[in-house]
Design a protein around this motif. Structure first.
Motif, PDB file in Angstrom:
ATOM      1  N   GLU A  27      47.009  41.743  55.716  1.00  0.00           N
ATOM      2  CA  GLU A  27      47.843  40.550  55.410  1.00  0.00           C
ATOM      3  C   GLU A  27      49.139  40.701  54.332  1.00  0.00           C
ATOM      4  OE1 GLU A  27      45.157  38.760  52.696  1.00  0.00           O
ATOM      5  OE2 GLU A  27      44.788  40.436  51.347  1.00  0.00           O
ATOM      6  N   GLY A  28      49.713  42.243  54.956  1.00  0.00           N
ATOM      7  CA  GLY A  28      50.398  42.257  53.751  1.00  0.00           C
ATOM      8  C   GLY A  28      51.705  41.961  53.761  1.00  0.00           C
ATOM      9  N   GLU A  29      52.145  40.671  54.697  1.00  0.00           N
ATOM     10  CA  GLU A  29      53.280  40.088  55.223  1.00  0.00           C
ATOM     11  C   GLU A  29      53.576  39.487  54.217  1.00  0.00           C
ATOM     12  OE1 GLU A  29      56.866  40.618  56.970  1.00  0.00           O
ATOM     13  OE2 GLU A  29      55.186  42.498  57.450  1.00  0.00           O
ATOM     14  N   PHE A  30      51.826  38.935  53.316  1.00  0.00           N
ATOM     15  CA  PHE A  30      51.982  37.273  52.676  1.00  0.00           C
ATOM     16  C   PHE A  30      51.727  37.599  51.445  1.00  0.00           C
ATOM     17  CE2 PHE A  30      50.737  36.239  56.747  1.00  0.00           C
ATOM     18  CZ  PHE A  30      51.154  35.597  57.345  1.00  0.00           C
ATOM     19  N   ALA A  44      45.372  46.771  53.894  1.00  0.00           N
ATOM     20  CA  ALA A  44      46.030  47.248  55.143  1.00  0.00           C
ATOM     21  C   ALA A  44      44.650  46.122  56.684  1.00  0.00           C
ATOM     22  CB  ALA A  44      46.301  48.169  55.333  1.00  0.00           C
ATOM     23  N   GLY A  45      45.581  45.800  57.324  1.00  0.00           N
ATOM     24  CA  GLY A  45      44.431  45.339  58.956  1.00  0.00           C
ATOM     25  C   GLY A  45      44.569  46.929  59.561  1.00  0.00           C
ATOM     26  N   ALA A  46      43.297  46.954  60.888  1.00  0.00           N
ATOM     27  CA  ALA A  46      43.374  47.878  61.658  1.00  0.00           C
ATOM     28  C   ALA A  46      43.686  47.607  62.708  1.00  0.00           C
ATOM     29  CB  ALA A  46      41.594  47.831  61.355  1.00  0.00           C
ATOM     30  N   GLY A  47      44.349  46.195  62.916  1.00  0.00           N
ATOM     31  CA  GLY A  47      45.082  46.308  64.302  1.00  0.00           C
ATOM     32  C   GLY A  47      44.412  44.775  65.077  1.00  0.00           C
ATOM     33  N   ILE A  48      43.950  44.483  66.172  1.00  0.00           N
ATOM     34  CA  ILE A  48      42.939  43.150  66.629  1.00  0.00           C
ATOM     35  C   ILE A  48      41.845  43.531  67.736  1.00  0.00           C
ATOM     36  CG2 ILE A  48      43.404  41.571  68.583  1.00  0.00           C
ATOM     37  CD1 ILE A  48      46.435  42.295  68.313  1.00  0.00           C
ATOM     38  N   PHE A  49      41.343  42.862  67.251  1.00  0.00           N
ATOM     39  CA  PHE A  49      39.479  42.806  67.040  1.00  0.00           C
ATOM     40  C   PHE A  49      39.588  41.715  68.649  1.00  0.00           C
ATOM     41  CE2 PHE A  49      40.055  44.654  63.525  1.00  0.00           C
ATOM     42  CZ  PHE A  49      38.881  46.066  63.804  1.00  0.00           C
ATOM     43  N   ARG A  50      38.795  41.825  69.377  1.00  0.00           N
ATOM     44  CA  ARG A  50      38.458  41.383  70.843  1.00  0.00           C
ATOM     45  C   ARG A  50      36.967  40.678  71.382  1.00  0.00           C
ATOM     46  NH1 ARG A  50      38.537  42.490  76.845  1.00  0.00           N
ATOM     47  NH2 ARG A  50      39.616  40.536  77.787  1.00  0.00           N
ATOM     48  N   SER A  51      36.399  40.020  71.082  1.00  0.00           N
ATOM     49  CA  SER A  51      35.391  39.571  71.776  1.00  0.00           C
ATOM     50  C   SER A  51      35.225  39.092  73.485  1.00  0.00           C
ATOM     51  CB  SER A  51      34.371  38.806  70.938  1.00  0.00           C
ATOM     52  OG  SER A  51      33.220  38.305  71.241  1.00  0.00           O
ATOM     53  N   TYR A  67      50.035  48.081  64.630  1.00  0.00           N
ATOM     54  CA  TYR A  67      50.794  46.735  65.320  1.00  0.00           C
ATOM     55  C   TYR A  67      51.331  46.589  63.556  1.00  0.00           C
ATOM     56  CZ  TYR A  67      50.451  46.440  69.983  1.00  0.00           C
ATOM     57  OH  TYR A  67      50.156  46.391  71.595  1.00  0.00           O
ATOM     58  N   GLY A  68      50.685  46.932  62.738  1.00  0.00           N
ATOM     59  CA  GLY A  68      50.741  46.355  61.038  1.00  0.00           C
ATOM     60  C   GLY A  68      50.467  45.605  60.590  1.00  0.00           C
ATOM     61  N   ASN A  69      50.610  44.648  60.052  1.00  0.00           N
ATOM     62  CA  ASN A  69      49.775  43.403  59.914  1.00  0.00           C
ATOM     63  C   ASN A  69      50.303  42.364  61.412  1.00  0.00           C
ATOM     64  OD1 ASN A  69      49.310  43.880  57.075  1.00  0.00           O
ATOM     65  ND2 ASN A  69      51.379  43.732  57.097  1.00  0.00           N
ATOM     66  N   ILE A  70      49.116  41.762  61.466  1.00  0.00           N
ATOM     67  CA  ILE A  70      48.810  40.519  61.827  1.00  0.00           C
ATOM     68  C   ILE A  70      49.006  39.201  61.982  1.00  0.00           C
ATOM     69  CG2 ILE A  70      47.395  39.659  65.013  1.00  0.00           C
ATOM     70  CD1 ILE A  70      48.352  42.550  64.447  1.00  0.00           C
TER      71      ILE A  70
END
Length: 203
Positions: A27-30, A44-51, A67-70
């Motif tokens: 959420e660092g962009e906001f 800080a984020g940890a990328g993308i998670f998928r199900s 990828y930084g912040n999603i």
């Protein structure tokens, strides 16, 4: 679903037409990364998670960790498509396999992406609004004339994707205005001014 997931800082989510669910983190962009007297720091984020099992479990895609912040995600919901777009601090990313793998569709910090019912993509890229009608292969700048954009919130009409709305804030974090196009970005009109008595959510 799982309080022990590697990163709980979920910022956005999208489900592909083929059923896969992806969520983005960071959420660092906001908000300020370090925190100020006006607010807490952005985590800080940890990328993308998928199900692939309707959200019962998620797997972190380690290749997306840098990828930084999603900031935003949106899916192409046309039948037979498995396309998901992600706005990240590094650019607009694209997956054509329901989030399993990702490629860069457009460089430049992106904070918002939306997809119309016809597959048209509208996104913020740096301080511009861009459009793609070929699934993110090429992009056209459609920013309203003389409008400075720090942050834009985008909406595409589900009845007629030629109608697109953007709410814009400037570098001072104040509302610049709300704009509408009836021709998918060829021309724009301001429908709410920054000083509107009826609409000023940022005061």
């Amino acid at each position: 679903i799982n309080d022990y997931q590697e990163n709980l800082n979920v910022s956005c989510i999208a489900q592909a037409a083929s059923g896969e669910i992806c969520y983005g983190t960071g959420e660092g962009e906001f908000v300020s990364v370090t925190g100020t007297a006006l607010g807490t720091p952005g985590f800080a984020g940890a990328g993308i998670f998928r199900s692939t099992n309707r959200g019962r479990s998620f797997t972190r895609l380690t290749a997306t960790a840098n990828y930084g912040n999603i900031n935003s995600m949106a899916a192409d919901m046309r039948s037979g498509k498995s396309i998901i777009y992600a706005s990240t601090s590094g650019g607009i990313r694209k997956s054509i396999d329901g989030g399993a793998t990702w490629t860069m569709a457009k460089t430049g910090n992106s904070k918002e992406v939306k997809v119309g019912v016809d597959g048209m993509v509208i996104a913020q890229s740096a301080s511009t609004i861009v459009k793609s009608t070929d699934e993110g292969t090429t992009w056209t700048t459609i920013t309203p004339p003389s409008v400075g954009i720090s942050r834009a919130s985008i909406a595409i009409s589900p009845q007629d994707p030629s109608y697109v709305y953007i709410m814009v804030s400037g570098n001072d974090s104040k509302l610049v205005g709300v704009y509408r196009t009836k021709d998918a970005g060829s021309s724009w009109e301001q429908i709410i001014a920054a000083s509107s008595t009826y609409f000023d959510p940022l005061i």
